[in-house]
Enzyme design. Structure first.
Site, PDB file in Angstrom:
ATOM      1  N   HIS A  27       0.412  -1.115  -0.084  1.00 58.27           N
ATOM      2  CA  HIS A  27      -0.306  -0.300   0.277  1.00 58.27           C
ATOM      3  C   HIS A  27       0.636   1.095   0.005  1.00 58.27           C
ATOM      4  CE1 HIS A  27      -3.851  -2.074   1.019  1.00 58.27           C
ATOM      5  NE2 HIS A  27      -3.061  -2.314   1.057  1.00 58.27           N
ATOM      6  N   HIS A  76      -3.281  -4.568   8.027  1.00 60.29           N
ATOM      7  CA  HIS A  76      -2.009  -4.061   7.767  1.00 60.29           C
ATOM      8  C   HIS A  76      -1.690  -2.749   9.591  1.00 60.29           C
ATOM      9  CE1 HIS A  76      -1.105  -4.668   3.704  1.00 60.29           C
ATOM     10  NE2 HIS A  76      -2.923  -4.920   3.709  1.00 60.29           N
ATOM     11  N   HIS A 110      -5.908 -11.542   6.105  1.00 67.84           N
ATOM     12  CA  HIS A 110      -4.321 -12.297   5.521  1.00 67.84           C
ATOM     13  C   HIS A 110      -3.340 -11.765   5.615  1.00 67.84           C
ATOM     14  CE1 HIS A 110      -2.347  -8.149   4.638  1.00 67.84           C
ATOM     15  NE2 HIS A 110      -3.258  -8.196   3.410  1.00 67.84           N
ATOM     16  N   ALA A 132       1.535  -8.668   6.864  1.00 68.83           N
ATOM     17  CA  ALA A 132       2.057  -7.163   7.388  1.00 68.83           C
ATOM     18  C   ALA A 132       1.330  -7.093   8.747  1.00 68.83           C
ATOM     19  CB  ALA A 132       0.735  -6.545   6.204  1.00 68.83           C
ATOM     20  N   ARG A 173       6.767 -13.494  24.405  1.00 71.76           N
ATOM     21  CA  ARG A 173       5.149 -12.931  25.744  1.00 71.76           C
ATOM     22  C   ARG A 173       4.806 -11.488  24.536  1.00 71.76           C
ATOM     23  NH1 ARG A 173      10.726 -12.987  27.621  1.00 71.76           N
ATOM     24  NH2 ARG A 173      11.883 -11.744  26.749  1.00 71.76           N
ATOM     25  N   ASP A 213      -0.572 -19.623  -1.405  1.00 69.55           N
ATOM     26  CA  ASP A 213       0.008 -20.068  -2.513  1.00 69.55           C
ATOM     27  C   ASP A 213       1.475 -20.198  -1.550  1.00 69.55           C
ATOM     28  OD1 ASP A 213       1.085 -17.374  -1.169  1.00 69.55           O
ATOM     29  OD2 ASP A 213       0.884 -16.416  -3.213  1.00 69.55           O
ATOM     30  N   GLY A 214       1.416 -20.558  -1.267  1.00 70.46           N
ATOM     31  CA  GLY A 214       3.417 -21.171  -0.825  1.00 70.46           C
ATOM     32  C   GLY A 214       4.452 -19.605   0.088  1.00 70.46           C
ATOM     33  N   ASP A 235      -6.446 -12.436  -2.858  1.00 77.15           N
ATOM     34  CA  ASP A 235      -5.509 -11.689  -2.803  1.00 77.15           C
ATOM     35  C   ASP A 235      -5.066 -11.510  -4.134  1.00 77.15           C
ATOM     36  OD1 ASP A 235      -4.946  -8.653  -1.959  1.00 77.15           O
ATOM     37  OD2 ASP A 235      -2.424  -9.371  -1.254  1.00 77.15           O
ATOM     38  N   LEU A 249       6.409  -8.799  -1.781  1.00 79.05           N
ATOM     39  CA  LEU A 249       4.929  -9.197  -1.960  1.00 79.05           C
ATOM     40  C   LEU A 249       4.163  -8.507  -2.053  1.00 79.05           C
ATOM     41  CD1 LEU A 249       4.810 -12.910  -0.663  1.00 79.05           C
ATOM     42  CD2 LEU A 249       5.401 -11.996  -2.669  1.00 79.05           C
TER      43      LEU A 249
END
Length: 386
Positions: A143, A197, A218, A222, A229, A250-251, A277, A310
């Site tokens: 973003h 995010h 997701h 993010a 802790r 997607d791995g 996504d 990504l």
């Protein structure tokens, strides 16, 4: 006169149970039964499925684009139609076109296009997902940091004006740029509020969940991680039963071992559901795209900015289901539920979507015995055939 359609000679998974050598009955866009062939109603229009597998249609709550179109670039009815059609080729029967953080003007244009898409009854269009702009710059991901900002009164007013206008409506926010009161207002006003995010602590995430947030965007990506802790948002997503959470299967975004651990650890009734996504590359041979004037590169199943960050995903829903089934070793039935029933539950439409039960929308996918695409049906109509 409305005729009954019958897809016969099929192996049907209704979301819970298998029906062997059966027929799926459809009338007026709804499922009216799953029966043996000898129980077919007289006069039904028969369509021979030739032994194929039928499963509930996939529901994707985070779709940035597809078929060469990005919602950030094309806020129009035709743009939304194109995105929905692109994902229908991979078994998605309902989706939320998702706007990545952008300007107030682009957001307003997206909402307008969404309302028009609803009026046009575009197959597969469920509503909108506004991913930002009220996020944390520290966890911005792809973003644009210059577009991230706090939620102001005018933003909240404009959102509440359309809160009950769609079958489903989602917004991703970060506690750093929204208040508890704003989250409660959004949740009461028809939004599925998702935490994402963000560097929020476990305690903060718990407070926001109690204020009305229902999902997490997701998982692992993010967000504040799970540590010894400081459980962070990852810990909250797994520990708090009131939260459901999307995950990109997607791995690349999440290591398979981490996905498996999360699936075993998740406390219910909230569930982990699959999101793609996906960006505009799905269903195309594009080598890249631009987002907010930044180049995104496509290579080996990944989409990244120049620095390697990504930037969305390059995967479709059927591939995600098969990844969960084949790589993680989940039963195929559970992998399907992660792409159908669980997202439906997350946005409160599980009374009509996500299963093949009497009275439910006739949204389903027809697959070969090896789970390759044959066709996609939305509202009892075939919208894609391989």
């Amino acid at each position: 006169m409305i005729m009954v359609k019958a897809l016969t000679n099929a192996r049907i998974f209704d979301g819970f149970d298998w029906h062997e050598n059966s027929a799926l009955l459809i009338e007026d866009g709804k499922v009216v039964g799953i029966v043996a062939k000898i129980e077919l109603p007289s006069g039904a229009t028969q369509i021979d499925a030739d032994g194929a597998t039928i499963v509930p249609g996939f529901i994707d709550l985070q779709v940035n684009g597809g078929g060469g179109v990005m919602l950030n670039d094309d806020q129009s009815v035709e743009g939304i139609r194109h995105i929905c059609a692109a994902h229908a080729k991979f078994g998605t029967t309902a989706l939320l076109p998702t706007l990545i953080t952008d300007t107030r003007e682009i957001t307003a244009a997206t909402i307008k296009a969404g309302l028009e898409a609803k009026s046009a009854k575009i197959p597969g269009f469920l509503g909108l997902h506004l991913e930002g702009p009220h996020l944390s710059v520290a966890r911005k991901g792809t973003h644009h940091p210059g577009l991230i900002r706090s939620m102001e009164d005018i933003d909240l007013e404009r959102l509440l004006a359309i809160g009950h206008s769609f079958e489903a409506l989602m917004i991703t926010i970060a506690p750093e740029n929204t208040t508890l009161e704003q989250v409660t207002a959004l949740a009461d006003g028809g939004f599925t509020v998702s935490l994402g995010h963000t560097n929020a602590s476990y305690e903060t995430a718990k407070n926001y969940a109690e204020a009305g947030a229902r999902t997490v965007t997701h998982l692992f990506n993010a967000m504040s991680p799970l540590e010894n802790r400081t459980p962070g948002l990852v810990g909250a997503a797994l520990d708090l039963g009131s939260l459901s959470t999307g995950i990109i299967a997607d791995g690349f975004h999440v290591h398979p071992a981490s996905m498996g651990i999360a699936l075993r650890a998740k406390q219910g009734p909230g569930r982990i559901f699959i999101v793609t996504d996906a960006m505009s590359t799905i269903g195309t041979d594009m080598t890249g795209l631009t987002l907010n004037d930044r180049q995104i590169y496509r290579k080996d199943g990944r989409l990244t900015l120049a620095d390697g960050t990504l930037a969305g995903a390059d995967i479709d829903m059927l591939s995600s289901v098969l990844f969960v089934h084949q790589t993680l070793g989940l039963d195929f039935e559970e992998a399907v539920r992660m792409a159908s029933l669980y997202p439906a539950q997350a946005v409160r439409i599980a009374d009509r979507k996500g299963r093949l039960q009497v009275g439910y929308d006739a949204d389903f996918v027809v697959l070969t015995e090896n789970y390759h695409m044959i066709s996609t049906w939305i509202g009892g109509n075939e919208v894609f055939s391989a």
